[in-house]
Structures are given as C-alpha cells and as structure tokens.
Design an enzyme around this catalytic site. Structure first.
Site, PDB file in Angstrom:
ATOM      1  N   LEU A  14      12.636  -1.951   6.725  1.00 24.21           N
ATOM      2  CA  LEU A  14      12.155  -0.686   7.272  1.00 24.21           C
ATOM      3  C   LEU A  14      10.648  -0.635   7.068  1.00 24.21           C
ATOM      4  O   LEU A  14      10.158  -0.699   5.933  1.00 24.21           O
ATOM      5  CB  LEU A  14      12.826   0.493   6.563  1.00 24.21           C
ATOM      6  N   VAL A  15       9.912  -0.542   8.167  1.00 23.88           N
ATOM      7  CA  VAL A  15       8.453  -0.489   8.125  1.00 23.88           C
ATOM      8  C   VAL A  15       8.007   0.841   8.703  1.00 23.88           C
ATOM      9  O   VAL A  15       8.237   1.117   9.885  1.00 23.88           O
ATOM     10  CB  VAL A  15       7.817  -1.643   8.919  1.00 23.88           C
ATOM     11  N   THR A  16       7.371   1.670   7.890  1.00 24.32           N
ATOM     12  CA  THR A  16       6.860   2.939   8.395  1.00 24.32           C
ATOM     13  C   THR A  16       5.459   2.718   8.973  1.00 24.32           C
ATOM     14  O   THR A  16       4.705   1.873   8.512  1.00 24.32           O
ATOM     15  CB  THR A  16       6.807   4.015   7.294  1.00 24.32           C
ATOM     16  N   GLY A  17       5.143   3.502   9.999  1.00 24.03           N
ATOM     17  CA  GLY A  17       3.844   3.333  10.651  1.00 24.03           C
ATOM     18  C   GLY A  17       3.674   1.948  11.224  1.00 24.03           C
ATOM     19  O   GLY A  17       2.585   1.369  11.159  1.00 24.03           O
ATOM     20  N   GLY A  21      -1.799  -1.721  14.689  1.00 24.28           N
ATOM     21  CA  GLY A  21      -2.691  -2.027  13.585  1.00 24.28           C
ATOM     22  C   GLY A  21      -2.043  -2.885  12.521  1.00 24.28           C
ATOM     23  O   GLY A  21      -1.351  -3.864  12.805  1.00 24.28           O
ATOM     24  N   ILE A  22      -2.279  -2.528  11.268  1.00 24.75           N
ATOM     25  CA  ILE A  22      -1.699  -3.265  10.146  1.00 24.75           C
ATOM     26  C   ILE A  22      -0.183  -3.219  10.210  1.00 24.75           C
ATOM     27  O   ILE A  22       0.487  -4.221   9.941  1.00 24.75           O
ATOM     28  CB  ILE A  22      -2.226  -2.694   8.813  1.00 24.75           C
ATOM     29  N   SER A 153      -4.872   0.576  -0.440  1.00 28.31           N
ATOM     30  CA  SER A 153      -6.219   0.357   0.067  1.00 28.31           C
ATOM     31  C   SER A 153      -7.123  -0.065  -1.083  1.00 28.31           C
ATOM     32  O   SER A 153      -6.830   0.189  -2.254  1.00 28.31           O
ATOM     33  CB  SER A 153      -6.759   1.656   0.680  1.00 28.31           C
ATOM     34  N   TYR A 166      -8.559  10.761   0.403  1.00 27.23           N
ATOM     35  CA  TYR A 166      -7.942   9.475   0.740  1.00 27.23           C
ATOM     36  C   TYR A 166      -7.897   8.573  -0.500  1.00 27.23           C
ATOM     37  O   TYR A 166      -6.872   7.951  -0.795  1.00 27.23           O
ATOM     38  CB  TYR A 166      -8.736   8.806   1.862  1.00 27.23           C
TER      39      TYR A 166
END
Length: 262
Positions: A14-17, A21-22, A153, A166
């Site tokens: 399961l990959v969110t977003g 992009g990344i 990040s 952030y």
C-alpha cells in the site's frame, strides 16, 4: 477497482500519495521488485492511470483506492477494501505529504497552516500505520518478511525557517518510525524512515533556481539533483527485505547532504 483476491501470488504494498513524483517512482520500483500495488491517493486522474499502467508493465497487479490520509475515519474502509480485493497488506509506504501553502517567516505561521500540514504529514500517517500494523500482527504472512516505510525529508534534521511546520512534521516522523520499530520488532516487521534530500519534483519547482545555484556551490558532496527513482529504489530495497536484521533506521537519499563538513 476490483482485482480479485490474489493472495499467494505477490506481496501487496500500500503506497499513499503514489500517483506522481516520488510516490510514482516508489510504486514502479516496488512493482519491479515483485510487489502488487494498492495505490492510494486523492485523485484517479491521468497521473494515476499512467502510474498504474507502469506498475502493470512491470508485472504487478495494481489498483487505485481513493484516500485522503488526513481523514483518519476513512482508514478502516481503505484497509478493508484492499484486503477484500487484493489480500493482506505486507508493506505500507507512508509517502503522502504536503508542503506549506506559503513559505515565509517562522514568526508568521498560523494555527490553520500548522494544523493542515500536520494532519496530512503526521497525524494521518501515524494512525494509518497503527491500523495496518495491528492487522499485520493479526495475520500471518505466507512470504515471511513485512515492512513499513515512512518517507520523510532532509528537513527531519535540517532546519528551514521558511517552512517550520513542515520541518516539525518530518522530525516527528523520525520518532514515530522508532516507536513502531520497537513495537513491531518481535514480529520481525521492519520499520524504516527514508529521508529524501533535494529531489526534482513538482514540490521543489518553486525553489528550482535557488537549488540549482546551491548545488553548484557545493550544497551536496554529490553535485546533482536527486531523482524520484533514487528514492523509489531505496524504498523498494527496504520493503523487499534487503535489510532484514535492521529496523528503526533512517536512510538518507540526499547525495550526502546530511554529512557535517568543516
């Protein structure tokens, strides 16, 4: 999208977003490494269709699930749908995240901006991980290795005062990773944090000229932009069990940005 239960074929990630992009690079790298993909994102748009097509071209069964990770009340339904249509989740990649609406003075951050960002970057991933982790402990894996990977990040350690909320959200992901690593360790489930540095995506376009100059001036020992595929390959290696006797670690994908230099 219903794919049918494929338990026994390939592990499900399961990959969110995950639609661009990344996230897109993570999906494609996981598919190439032998995972079927549950792509969870806000919009089933052309980006999502293209990413699903690339995952399928790599041999994966890939399905889209509508998900706003900040909506904690929707997590149970998301997990239930994936399990019913594809099978148990054996890898969770918490990649969904947002940046600040406006870069500016630390002294001018509003409660609304702070709450908006932490709801998506911290609160949502924490409670989604809680639910998926509980299901992992309830279920046996026919393939053995399972994993949780949090994409944070370089701002987990590098202070950027023009996007303070952030930075706070990403620093908190470091501790969440360690907490879940300790909790899941007895079951042999690896929990990791991946820290991208300066990666060329739509999120960094706003500062492209600035980063171009800073890279030329020696910002990173490896003098180039990172690419989404650099992050995707790293996540796939962790998810695939390349580091089976490691957990709770932060993997820097930043060209050496994290190294202190004199």
């Amino acid at each position: 999208m219903t794919t049918g239960n494929r338990l026994g074929r390939r592990p499900i990630a399961l990959v969110t977003g995950g639609r661009r992009g990344i996230g897109r690079a993570i999906v494609v790298s996981l598919a190439a490494r032998g995972f079927d993909i549950a792509l969870a994102d806000l919009e089933h748009d052309s980006d999502a269709v293209s990413t699903l097509d690339d995952a399928r071209a790599a041999g994966a069964i890939a399905a889209f699930y509508s998900c706003d990770v900040s909506n904690v009340d929707g997590h149970a339904a998301l997990i239930h749908a994936i399990e019913a249509e594809m099978g148990p989740i054996e890898c969770l990649v918490n990649n969904a995240g947002i940046s600040v609406q406006k870069r500016g003075d630390l002294l001018e951050i509003t409660p609304e901006s702070f709450d908006r960002l932490l709801a998506t970057n911290l609160r949502g991933p924490f409670f989604l991980t809680q639910r998926v982790a509980a299901r992992m402990l309830e279920q046996r894996s026919p393939r053995g290795y399972r994993s949780i990977v949090n994409v944070s990040s370089a701002n987990a350690f590098a202070a950027s005062i023009n996007r303070g909320e952030y930075c706070i959200s990403k620093a908190a992901i470091t501790m969440a990773t360690r907490l879940f690593a300790v909790r899941m360790g007895e079951a042999g489930i690896g929990v990791f944090e991946v820290r991208p540095g300066v990666i060329r995506t739509s999120m960094t376009q706003v500062a492209e000229a600035d980063y171009d100059q800073r890279i030329r001036d020696g910002l990173t020992p490896m003098p180039r932009w990172g690419m989404p595929e650099d992050v995707g390959d790293s996540v796939a290696a962790l998810a695939g069990g390349a580091f089976r006797f490691s957990t709770g670690d932060a993997i820097h994908v930043d060209g050496g940005l994290h190294i202190q230099r004199l």
